[in-house]
Design a protein around this motif. Structure first.
Motif, PDB file in Angstrom:
ATOM      1  N   TRP A   5     -59.089  49.930  22.986  1.00  0.00           N
ATOM      2  CA  TRP A   5     -59.086  50.465  21.772  1.00  0.00           C
ATOM      3  C   TRP A   5     -58.661  49.753  20.654  1.00  0.00           C
ATOM      4  CZ3 TRP A   5     -55.629  54.258  24.404  1.00  0.00           C
ATOM      5  CH2 TRP A   5     -56.153  55.050  25.168  1.00  0.00           C
ATOM      6  N   ARG A   6     -59.261  49.645  19.378  1.00  0.00           N
ATOM      7  CA  ARG A   6     -59.140  49.031  18.357  1.00  0.00           C
ATOM      8  C   ARG A   6     -59.031  49.682  16.889  1.00  0.00           C
ATOM      9  NH1 ARG A   6     -61.524  45.898  13.881  1.00  0.00           N
ATOM     10  NH2 ARG A   6     -63.482  47.218  13.950  1.00  0.00           N
ATOM     11  N   ARG A   7     -57.725  49.363  16.526  1.00  0.00           N
ATOM     12  CA  ARG A   7     -57.575  50.365  15.236  1.00  0.00           C
ATOM     13  C   ARG A   7     -57.908  49.597  14.048  1.00  0.00           C
ATOM     14  NH1 ARG A   7     -51.551  49.862  13.487  1.00  0.00           N
ATOM     15  NH2 ARG A   7     -52.595  48.971  11.716  1.00  0.00           N
ATOM     16  N   ARG A   8     -58.489  50.440  13.010  1.00  0.00           N
ATOM     17  CA  ARG A   8     -58.848  49.472  11.898  1.00  0.00           C
ATOM     18  C   ARG A   8     -58.580  50.795  10.736  1.00  0.00           C
ATOM     19  NH1 ARG A   8     -63.639  51.347  10.175  1.00  0.00           N
ATOM     20  NH2 ARG A   8     -65.360  51.707  11.709  1.00  0.00           N
ATOM     21  N   ASP A   9     -58.635  50.207   9.513  1.00  0.00           N
ATOM     22  CA  ASP A   9     -58.498  51.432   8.211  1.00  0.00           C
ATOM     23  C   ASP A   9     -59.987  51.731   8.151  1.00  0.00           C
ATOM     24  OD1 ASP A   9     -55.947  50.685   7.512  1.00  0.00           O
ATOM     25  OD2 ASP A   9     -56.462  48.904   6.385  1.00  0.00           O
ATOM     26  N   ALA A  10     -59.788  53.255   7.792  1.00  0.00           N
ATOM     27  CA  ALA A  10     -61.186  54.062   7.663  1.00  0.00           C
ATOM     28  C   ALA A  10     -61.816  53.408   6.545  1.00  0.00           C
ATOM     29  CB  ALA A  10     -61.063  55.373   7.638  1.00  0.00           C
ATOM     30  N   ILE A  11     -63.188  53.268   6.700  1.00  0.00           N
ATOM     31  CA  ILE A  11     -64.048  53.143   5.407  1.00  0.00           C
ATOM     32  C   ILE A  11     -64.881  54.417   5.002  1.00  0.00           C
ATOM     33  CG2 ILE A  11     -64.086  50.518   5.868  1.00  0.00           C
ATOM     34  CD1 ILE A  11     -66.749  50.885   7.008  1.00  0.00           C
ATOM     35  N   ALA A  12     -65.385  54.293   3.912  1.00  0.00           N
ATOM     36  CA  ALA A  12     -66.069  55.476   3.598  1.00  0.00           C
ATOM     37  C   ALA A  12     -67.358  55.813   4.444  1.00  0.00           C
ATOM     38  CB  ALA A  12     -66.811  55.331   2.126  1.00  0.00           C
ATOM     39  N   GLY A  13     -67.850  54.907   4.814  1.00  0.00           N
ATOM     40  CA  GLY A  13     -69.102  55.293   5.961  1.00  0.00           C
ATOM     41  C   GLY A  13     -68.345  55.862   7.301  1.00  0.00           C
ATOM     42  N   ASP A  14     -67.185  55.675   7.653  1.00  0.00           N
ATOM     43  CA  ASP A  14     -66.519  56.745   8.600  1.00  0.00           C
ATOM     44  C   ASP A  14     -66.361  58.038   8.468  1.00  0.00           C
ATOM     45  OD1 ASP A  14     -66.200  54.210  10.124  1.00  0.00           O
ATOM     46  OD2 ASP A  14     -64.433  53.711   9.185  1.00  0.00           O
ATOM     47  N   LEU A  15     -66.432  58.471   7.200  1.00  0.00           N
ATOM     48  CA  LEU A  15     -65.876  59.919   7.018  1.00  0.00           C
ATOM     49  C   LEU A  15     -66.954  60.712   7.784  1.00  0.00           C
ATOM     50  CD1 LEU A  15     -64.152  61.906   5.802  1.00  0.00           C
ATOM     51  CD2 LEU A  15     -65.658  61.727   3.497  1.00  0.00           C
ATOM     52  N   PRO A  16     -68.216  60.587   7.696  1.00  0.00           N
ATOM     53  CA  PRO A  16     -69.052  61.683   8.804  1.00  0.00           C
ATOM     54  C   PRO A  16     -68.542  61.733  10.001  1.00  0.00           C
ATOM     55  CG  PRO A  16     -70.405  60.600   7.164  1.00  0.00           C
ATOM     56  CD  PRO A  16     -69.173  59.672   7.164  1.00  0.00           C
ATOM     57  N   ARG A  17     -68.167  60.705  10.528  1.00  0.00           N
ATOM     58  CA  ARG A  17     -67.556  60.767  11.993  1.00  0.00           C
ATOM     59  C   ARG A  17     -66.157  61.437  12.052  1.00  0.00           C
ATOM     60  NH1 ARG A  17     -67.835  61.748  17.046  1.00  0.00           N
ATOM     61  NH2 ARG A  17     -67.005  60.350  18.391  1.00  0.00           N
ATOM     62  N   ILE A  18     -65.424  61.062  11.121  1.00  0.00           N
ATOM     63  CA  ILE A  18     -63.883  61.740  11.073  1.00  0.00           C
ATOM     64  C   ILE A  18     -64.041  63.092  10.893  1.00  0.00           C
ATOM     65  CG2 ILE A  18     -62.037  61.832   9.505  1.00  0.00           C
ATOM     66  CD1 ILE A  18     -62.389  58.746   9.008  1.00  0.00           C
ATOM     67  N   VAL A  19     -65.312  63.620  10.044  1.00  0.00           N
ATOM     68  CA  VAL A  19     -65.322  64.891  10.040  1.00  0.00           C
ATOM     69  C   VAL A  19     -65.984  65.677  11.241  1.00  0.00           C
ATOM     70  CG1 VAL A  19     -66.921  66.546   8.853  1.00  0.00           C
ATOM     71  CG2 VAL A  19     -65.712  64.987   7.444  1.00  0.00           C
ATOM     72  N   ARG A  55     -50.415  55.365   2.174  1.00  0.00           N
ATOM     73  CA  ARG A  55     -50.966  56.604   3.258  1.00  0.00           C
ATOM     74  C   ARG A  55     -52.280  56.167   4.028  1.00  0.00           C
ATOM     75  NH1 ARG A  55     -46.253  57.819   2.807  1.00  0.00           N
ATOM     76  NH2 ARG A  55     -45.513  59.655   1.653  1.00  0.00           N
ATOM     77  N   PRO A  56     -52.230  55.487   5.024  1.00  0.00           N
ATOM     78  CA  PRO A  56     -53.528  55.100   5.681  1.00  0.00           C
ATOM     79  C   PRO A  56     -54.027  56.147   6.512  1.00  0.00           C
ATOM     80  CG  PRO A  56     -51.257  54.493   7.018  1.00  0.00           C
ATOM     81  CD  PRO A  56     -50.626  54.867   5.664  1.00  0.00           C
ATOM     82  N   LEU A  57     -55.185  55.763   6.544  1.00  0.00           N
ATOM     83  CA  LEU A  57     -55.937  56.650   7.532  1.00  0.00           C
ATOM     84  C   LEU A  57     -56.801  55.794   8.475  1.00  0.00           C
ATOM     85  CD1 LEU A  57     -57.613  59.276   8.287  1.00  0.00           C
ATOM     86  CD2 LEU A  57     -59.436  58.592   6.442  1.00  0.00           C
ATOM     87  N   TRP A  58     -56.498  55.810   9.662  1.00  0.00           N
ATOM     88  CA  TRP A  58     -57.068  54.793  10.758  1.00  0.00           C
ATOM     89  C   TRP A  58     -57.938  55.453  11.571  1.00  0.00           C
ATOM     90  CZ3 TRP A  58     -51.435  53.672  12.447  1.00  0.00           C
ATOM     91  CH2 TRP A  58     -50.711  53.160  11.337  1.00  0.00           C
ATOM     92  N   VAL A  59     -59.015  54.621  11.952  1.00  0.00           N
ATOM     93  CA  VAL A  59     -59.936  55.152  13.011  1.00  0.00           C
ATOM     94  C   VAL A  59     -59.572  54.463  14.254  1.00  0.00           C
ATOM     95  CG1 VAL A  59     -61.642  56.088  11.495  1.00  0.00           C
ATOM     96  CG2 VAL A  59     -61.662  53.405  12.366  1.00  0.00           C
ATOM     97  N   ALA A  60     -59.896  54.842  15.318  1.00  0.00           N
ATOM     98  CA  ALA A  60     -59.915  54.080  16.816  1.00  0.00           C
ATOM     99  C   ALA A  60     -61.389  54.033  17.260  1.00  0.00           C
ATOM    100  CB  ALA A  60     -58.885  54.623  17.625  1.00  0.00           C
ATOM    101  N   GLU A  61     -61.478  52.632  17.482  1.00  0.00           N
ATOM    102  CA  GLU A  61     -62.838  52.502  17.965  1.00  0.00           C
ATOM    103  C   GLU A  61     -62.571  52.299  19.364  1.00  0.00           C
ATOM    104  OE1 GLU A  61     -65.432  50.553  14.462  1.00  0.00           O
ATOM    105  OE2 GLU A  61     -64.030  49.198  15.345  1.00  0.00           O
ATOM    106  N   ARG A  62     -63.681  52.369  20.174  1.00  0.00           N
ATOM    107  CA  ARG A  62     -63.762  51.869  21.533  1.00  0.00           C
ATOM    108  C   ARG A  62     -65.473  51.470  21.761  1.00  0.00           C
ATOM    109  NH1 ARG A  62     -64.969  53.678  26.492  1.00  0.00           N
ATOM    110  NH2 ARG A  62     -64.891  55.861  26.008  1.00  0.00           N
ATOM    111  N   ASP A  63     -65.738  50.286  22.437  1.00  0.00           N
ATOM    112  CA  ASP A  63     -67.304  50.097  22.602  1.00  0.00           C
ATOM    113  C   ASP A  63     -67.748  50.265  21.056  1.00  0.00           C
ATOM    114  OD1 ASP A  63     -66.593  49.715  25.295  1.00  0.00           O
ATOM    115  OD2 ASP A  63     -67.179  51.823  25.802  1.00  0.00           O
TER     116      ASP A  63
END
Length: 170
Positions: A5-19, A55-63
């Motif tokens: 896993w890799r953590r990073r700050d979410a970007i606007a392009g991540d919002l559809p996947r977050i939803v 107030r971070p919003l982080w996404v976790a990535e794998r592969d």
């Protein structure tokens, strides 16, 4: 598994996947009080209220793909609550049960003091055994119980307020 896993700050392009990940939890009636799927447009203001410095919003990535996310949100808008943040964690169904929630929560606990957060709270349905266990395992204690405050498919559900103080200075 954590090395994957890799953590990073979410970007606007991540919002559809977050939803998309969030919406996978609605049908279970265990993780959210939303009763119908939310839209990207309806979550835009929530997304914009987050930022890495406070107030971070982080996404976790794998592969290379987003498999989960964690948010620290304002607990309450009044100034005296600025040092308290609400934790939200949502995991892709295929990634659940592998420790990703624990991994993300550990990172939030470690990062919180640097974000001027002295207290973390989580609002968890009383019947969500998995989330209750996750937070308990990481030192969150029951700070409140709101009986029957949510109605899910005609059934009254309780809400647990869990908390963990990270600093004794305040």
């Amino acid at each position: 598994m954590t090395a994957d896993w890799r953590r990073r700050d979410a970007i606007a392009g991540d919002l559809p996947r977050i939803v998309e990940i969030y919406n996978t939890t609605i049908a279970s009636r265990e993780a959210t009080a939303d009763l119908e799927p939310v839209t990207v447009a309806s979550r835009r203001a929530w997304f914009d209220a987050h930022g890495p410095a406070r107030r971070p919003l982080w996404v976790a990535e794998r592969d290379g793909g987003v498999v989960g996310w964690l948010s620290l949100s304002d607990f309450h808008p009044r100034a005296a609550y600025a040092g308290t943040a609400e934790v939200g964690i949502y995991i892709d169904p295929a990634e659940r049960g592998r420790g990703l929630g624990t991994w993300l929560l550990d990172q939030a606990i470690a990062a919180a003091p640097g974000l001027d957060v002295h207290t973390l709270v989580a609002l968890v349905f009383g019947h969500n055994a998995g989330s209750l266990a996750l937070f308990s395992k990481r030192g969150f204690e029951p700070w409140g119980w709101l009986p029957g405050v949510a109605i899910l498919d005609g059934t009254k559900r309780d809400l647990a307020i869990l908390g963990r103080r990270l600093s004794s200075e305040t």
